[in-house]
Design an enzyme around this catalytic site. Structure first.
Site, short mmCIF file in Angstrom:
data_model
loop_
_atom_site.label_atom_id
_atom_site.label_comp_id
_atom_site.label_asym_id
_atom_site.label_seq_id
_atom_site.Cartn_x
_atom_site.Cartn_y
_atom_site.Cartn_z
N CYS A 64 -1.98 -2.26 7.78
CA CYS A 64 -1.95 -3.23 6.70
C CYS A 64 -0.66 -4.05 6.66
O CYS A 64 -0.70 -5.24 6.31
CB CYS A 64 -2.21 -2.54 5.37
SG CYS A 64 -3.89 -1.88 5.27
N LYS A 97 -7.19 -4.85 -2.78
CA LYS A 97 -7.95 -5.30 -1.61
C LYS A 97 -8.92 -4.21 -1.18
O LYS A 97 -8.77 -3.06 -1.58
CB LYS A 97 -7.02 -5.71 -0.48
CG LYS A 97 -6.06 -4.64 -0.03
CD LYS A 97 -5.02 -5.21 0.93
CE LYS A 97 -4.09 -4.16 1.45
NZ LYS A 97 -4.70 -3.13 2.26
N ASP A 142 0.77 -1.25 0.00
CA ASP A 142 0.00 0.00 0.00
C ASP A 142 0.81 1.30 0.00
O ASP A 142 0.47 2.24 0.73
CB ASP A 142 -0.96 0.01 1.20
CG ASP A 142 -1.92 -1.17 1.21
OD1 ASP A 142 -1.88 -1.99 0.28
OD2 ASP A 142 -2.71 -1.27 2.17
#
Length: 185
Positions: free
Chosen positions: A140, A101, A15
């Site tokens: 994350c 995601k 990310d």
């Protein structure tokens, strides 16, 4: 530090998107400072034929994690917006595998391995060890490392290539990852 990859390794970058970097909707302090180290890890992986994988939040408008919907976060990483793009200085190779995601409007995903098929795909390719860096260390990245360990992968966390949303929670996350079996390098 350039990773010392083995043939059954993969590099997983979590990310590193505009919304998680300074100026973004959910900016991690100094989130962009990890990019030069990640680029070194990418370059090293490419030169050794190691797969490079990048996960991204890829939310629809009105996602359940957004505060407007009762979730804990401001609107971020909305599909096909500049905030959802990978940071422009992140040197992802054109053949990097992209894992999206958080696409379901009523369910959030923090881990790059949660219901994405990534763990199975990596195992099918003979990958046994993951080198992981990215954002955010206490959200994350933490979830991805913990799921990777549960899935049976050896994990090396590129500690200088991650930053937390919250410093205290980041320290807790590092300790949890280490206690679960991740090596912090």
């Amino acid at each position: 530090m350039r990773p010392d990859y083995a043939p059954d390794d993969a590099l997983l970058i979590v990310d590193v998107q505009n919304d998680f970097c300074p100026g973004g909707a959910l900016a991690v302090e100094e989130g962009d400072q990890i990019i030069p180290r990640l680029n070194e890890a990418i370059e090293s992986a490419r030169s050794q034929g190691i797969p490079v994988i990048a996960s991204r939040d890829w939310h629809p408008r009105g996602h359940c994690s957004f505060s407007e919907q009762g979730g804990p976060w401001p609107e971020h990483c909305v599909q096909d917006t500049p905030g959802a793009d990978f940071h422009p200085r992140l040197a992802l190779p054109t053949d990097a595998e992209i894992i999206s995601k958080g696409q379901s409007p009523d369910r959030d995903q923090y881990s790059a391995l949660e219901d994405t098929g990534l763990a199975e795909s990596l195992k099918d390719r003979g990958i046994r060890r993951l080198w992981i860096g990215g954002l955010a260390q206490d959200v994350c990245v933490h979830a991805t490392v913990m799921d990777a360990l549960k899935a049976g992968f050896e994990v090396k966390l590129l500690r200088a290539s991650t930053r937390p949303v919250d410093a205290a929670k980041g320290r807790e996350a590092l300790e949890e990852m280490r206690a679960a079996g991740a090596e912090l390098v």
